[in-house]
Design a protein around this motif. Structure first.
Motif: not given
Lengths: 309, 358, 341
Positions: A159, A163, A244, A247-248, A250
């Motif tokens: 992540v 980011a 995943a 889902y977040l 990104l």
């Protein structure tokens, strides 16, 4: 004086019969034999092969072009058109043909999986080999870096990188690779250290072979097995981690892009009306990851010389 | 298979009161035509033990000699019922006091083990549970087979350890296996095996994993203990030296079959099977002239053929002839005291037949 | 033992040091200027100016780093521009929820995983073995949030038709707001027990079930496989053969000789699952509106709240390292071979 000199004829014949039954097997040959008998390995291999074929032959197999949103007009907030003669699986929430999306999704997953694993492997191998080959302060420094990377759960590491790098496919691949680098680094370093102490390395170096030669032609081939096993398992993880990350929030910016994780996430609010929109990509992710994992685990067991199967 | 002439031992029979008294002349263990076949992957089967027969009288020490792969360990494991049940075929009989051990149920077998028949294995380090104290590993045998309180069991355990030559046994009870030396661990294992004063003790290469100096001590200990307790013993080893000092009767195994059996003195004085002869000849002698080459047995245990086709030892035998290539050779009486040999051209044979060379 | 603990704590220092440097660099690597990145959408010129003053983004890097480290050591992990709350404070507030959930998930994984793994090992090579391992693998390959969603739909929200009867569990939150529960420690189950409000405790447990199953699916898979492998190895050990030769009862052999040795590597594995649990919590809590740090982080990621992210990573690293230390100490206690060295 040996027994051969006076051995009776009948006896010699019998002995050659027995000898021909025996054959030595190398580590890889033995592994191949064991794999063939392992049902998990076969299922895994079949799934992996199907997946790769699907990905590679996507343009040929898919009925339409991906992510075109051509039929967006037919989609309403409460209903997504289902099966029809033109669309074998119906549409997706963004108006593209679902079957096409799924097939091209395989391609995306394969690319992301392979590239991120390759990056992770290269990065990790570089660090690990450096640490293992040189030892001393190089080893300590590299291992501290690895420890730092490992002190954060993989997903969060991915992540963080994603980011920073923004919302594009390359960012995702590097992000996932970042979490794999320490694993491969440890693996290769451990392998190197283990091999270094082996007698054949001592023998080679006493013969005057340069360190690089020893690493390249002796140590690396022996590390190959565990690396391949880890690479297959990493591929499986990558496919899930992409989901995943989607889902977040990104990952690729365009919501219509044909990628299983993205498709799954974007369909979640329609879970009660059209569950197949979530379930189908979910099954694709699960089955593909399962295939790689089954094969990787079977390979690990097959290569383990201590395996008592 | 009977054998007279074994020296009568002075026996102090200290048995638990619940057990039947042992009849001195009754055979304790009689193994008849024991066979063990292992099914391997893709159809291949290995005959590890091939119709082996021998017997043990109370208080007697019987040796089983052979190389690795001869089937000697598998024989004892089969008798104890410790072989894995999967992919294993066992045939024949192993009669302990008249009951066939091979047909006993699991519960009955586990009642017998440790109490009537005990075993000491080869590697003392790996044979002990690393995470529980030594004392517990001794007392658990005592509490399993005897109606005894834990405190009493601990006292007895301490006695046992002391009896087996372990110094400061009280402290040792609380220690863990890794804190003991190899020799002490093996003594502990012997203490465990003899804790319930079994009638039969099977030792599978008990000294092989130990230092040479310790080996002698442990063997002495075993000798002393079986003398005092009147325990019968089966000593499995590849070392003829061990046999010479300990056994009353010896069986020599090769490739799953017994190839020679005789009382100890008879065997060493008149070895007949070429393998036994080879074993004896290969022992280096201190009094041999310097520079004299050693005489090993040529070949390796893998140079073998099936007994069903010929003598399995023939590939390595200097005296092999055409008539050795005959299937299923039988044991023939040849000598004194129940001496039997499975050989077409044995050493010292009364009428050596013509040896045909190629 | 004390020396061991001290040494480990000291080893953690350079790792945190390195991590803090990494994070420091990371924030400045974000696209745009740091103040804007940290503020995100809320970036107004005056807020930017204030942030610059607070963090000294216009000062030389070294000075910035000193200020940053100073604040960290004081426990100031920054203030989230989104919520306006101090980051560390919110973490500590919500941490008990995630801990409760993680413990529940681990309990589920252990209670189901160890027996399954053991049974698979004893029936190795058979159909049960294959199914147990394959089934647990599903726990790994089905993404956690998908499983969470499925569980929620089937057992909480309700499927259309007859299957809807399966929906008896609560769909979201940690506690039914209608039960006026008193909260002391923020561990809701514990609170209910302490204040003797057993209905509150039970209600909290019900709310834990579905998220715990979803979260525990990954540790379950790993525990099953680890237990199976470990038991298989131990079953082949010589001391098990000795135990059999002693004629000991089968249950005693299983307990004292097989399990006590087989559980050692499994314990370490369980400890190592903490990282995975935290990551999983991020993905699970949001599905169930469970107010732990997982959902807090989820919101932070979705809105690119870097202050929270930065603080979270450091926080997690500390927790992770401490848990690993506890596991190592535990291992040393349980395995006597390590104790006497």
């Amino acid at each position: 004086m040996t027994a051969e000199a006076v051995r009776p004829q009948a006896l010699s014949e019998l002995m050659t019969d027995t000898l021909s039954d025996e054959h030595g097997t190398s580590l890889w040959q033995g592994a191949m034999q064991r794999l063939r008998r392992n049902p998990g390995a076969i299922i895994g291999l079949v799934i992996v092969a199907a997946f790769v074929l699907l990905a590679v032959l996507a343009p040929v197999l898919a009925p339409y072009e991906p992510a075109t949103s051509e039929w967006i007009s037919e989609v309403t907030p409460s209903d997504v058109p289902g099966r029809s003669p033109e669309h074998a699986l119906g549409l997706d929430p963004f108006g593209s043909d679902l079957l096409t999306q799924l097939i091209y999704g395989a391609r995306q997953s394969l690319i992301i999986g392979v590239v991120s694993t390759a990056f992770g492997l290269l990065g990790g191998a570089l660090l690990g080999l450096l640490a293992g080959a040189f030892g001393g302060w190089v080893d300590t420094l590299v291992m501290r870096i690895v420890d730092i990377l490992l002190s954060i759960p993989a997903l969060l590491l991915a992540v963080s990188v994603a980011a920073v790098m923004g919302q594009n496919p390359l960012a995702i691949m590097i992000a996932i690779a970042a979490a794999q680098v320490p694993i491969f680094a440890r693996l290769l370093r451990g392998s190197m250290l283990g091999q270094r102490r082996r007698d054949y390395v001592l023998a080679s170096s006493s013969l005057g072979l340069r360190r690089r030669t020893i690493v390249m032609s002796h140590v690396l081939p022996n590390s190959l097995g565990p690396v391949i096993v880890q690479a297959t398992l990493t591929l499986a993880t990558a496919i899930i981690e992409v989901a995943a990350l989607s889902y977040l929030g990104l990952g690729a910016a365009d919501p219509a892009v044909a990628e299983w994780g993205r498709m799954l996430v974007k369909a979640q609010d329609r879970l009660q009306s059209d569950p197949h929109l979530t379930v189908l990509p979910g099954i694709c992710i699960a089955v593909t990851a399962l295939g790689f994992t089954l094969f990787g685990e079977a390979l690990r067991e097959a290569l383990d010389p201590k395996s008592r199967r | 298979m009977s054998h007279s002439g074994s020296p009568v031992r002075d026996q102090t029979l200290t048995k638990a009161s619940t057990r039947q008294p042992v009849n001195r002349n009754e055979v304790l263990l009689e193994v008849k035509d024991l066979s063990v076949i292992f099914q391997q992957r893709h159809g291949r089967a290995t005959r590890a033990v091939d119709k082996v027969s021998f017997s043990v009288k109370p208080g007697e020490v019987v040796g089983i000699v052979g190389e690795s792969g001869s089937g000697k360990s598998v024989t004892s494991m089969a008798v104890m019922g410790l072989l894995p049940s999967r992919a294993t075929q066992i045939a024949g009989e192993a009669n302990y006091r008249g009951r066939n051990l091979l047909t006993l149920g699991a519960k009955e077998m586990s009642d017998l083990r440790g109490r009537e028949i005990a075993m000491v294995f080869q590697d003392p380090m790996s044979s002990l549970n690393p995470v529980i104290p030594i004392g517990l590993q001794v007392t658990e045998v005592l509490t399993r087979h005897n109606d005894i309180s834990r405190a009493d069991a601990r006292g007895e355990a301490e006695d046992l350890l002391r009896r087996c030559g372990i110094p400061d046994p009280g402290r040792r009870l609380r220690e863990y296996p890794h804190q003991l030396s190899g020799g002490m661990r093996q003594r502990a294992l012997i203490a465990i095996a003899l804790a319930c004063k079994p009638a039969l003790l099977i030792c599978d290469e008990p000294t092989t994993a130990l230092d040479v100096t310790i080996q002698a001590q442990v063997l002495e200990l075993l000798k002393e203990l079986v003398n005092d307790l009147g325990t019968a013993m089966v000593m499995i080893t590849h070392d003829l030296g061990v046999v010479a000092g300990l056994c009353d009767f010896v069986n020599v195994m090769y490739a799953g079959r017994i190839v020679e059996s005789a009382p100890r003195r008879e065997l060493f004085a008149h070895p007949r099977h070429r393998y036994t002869e080879g074993l004896l000849q290969s022992i280096p002698r201190l009094d041999a002239p310097r520079g004299e080459p050693l005489t090993p047995i040529p070949g390796t245990p893998r140079d073998v053929i099936a007994w069903s086709k010929a003598c399995a030892f023939a590939p390595r035998c200097r005296h092999a002839a055409d008539d050795c290539v005959v299937g299923d050779l039988n044991l023939m009486p040849m000598g004194r005291g129940g001496h039997q040999v499975r050989c077409v051209h044995p050493a010292d044979a009364p009428d050596p037949p013509q040896e045909i060379r190629r | 033992m004390l020396r061991f603990i001290v040494r480990r704590l000291l080893l953690m220092v350079p790792v945190f040091f390195g991590l803090s440097v990494l994070l420091f660099v990371w924030v400045r690597a974000l696209p745009g200027d740091p103040a804007r990145s940290l503020l995100g959408e809320k970036a107004t010129p005056e807020l930017v100016a204030r942030l610059n003053a607070a963090y000294g983004f216009d000062k030389p890097l070294l000075e910035q780093y000193v200020t940053y480290t100073g604040k960290l050591l004081q426990g100031d992990f920054g203030t989230s521009p989104r919520t306006g709350q101090p980051v560390l404070g919110t973490f500590l507030d919500r941490f008990p929820a995630t801990v409760e959930l993680s413990i529940a998930a681990l309990l589920f994984a252990i209670a189901l995983g160890i027996p399954l793994g053991y049974a698979a090992a004893k029936r190795s090579g058979g159909v049960f073995d294959f199914l147990a391992v394959g089934g647990s693998l599903l726990g790994v390959v089905v993404p956690v949030f998908v499983l969470a969603y499925l569980l929620k739909i089937v057992f909480a929200v309700g499927l259309p038709g007859q299957l809807g009867a399966l929906a008896f569990l609560p769909a979201s939150g940690r506690q039914d707001p209608r039960i006026d529960a008193t909260h002391i420690t923020n561990f809701y189950v514990l609170d209910g027990l302490i204040t003797r409000e057993f209905d509150a405790s039970w209600d909290a447990v019900l709310h834990l079930i579905l998220p715990a199953i979803a979260l525990g699916s990954i540790p379950l898979a790993i525990i099953v496989r680890m237990t199976r492998a470990s038991v298989l190895e131990v079953l082949n050990e010589d001391y098990v053969r000795t135990a059999n030769a002693k004629g000991l009862a089968a249950s005693l052999i299983t307990r004292r000789h097989v399990l006590r040795n087989a559980m050692l590597p499994v314990l370490t594995t369980i400890g190592l699952q903490t990282g995975a649990l935290l990551a999983g919590a991020v993905l699970t809590e949001s599905v169930f509106a469970f107010n732990g740090i997982g959902s807090y982080l989820f919101d932070a990621i979705s809105s690119l709240d870097f202050v929270v992210l930065q603080g979270f990573i450091l926080f997690i690293a500390v927790v992770y390292a401490l848990v690993n230390l506890v596991v190592d100490i535990g291992y040393g206690v349980v395995d006597p071979r390590l104790r006497t060295q």
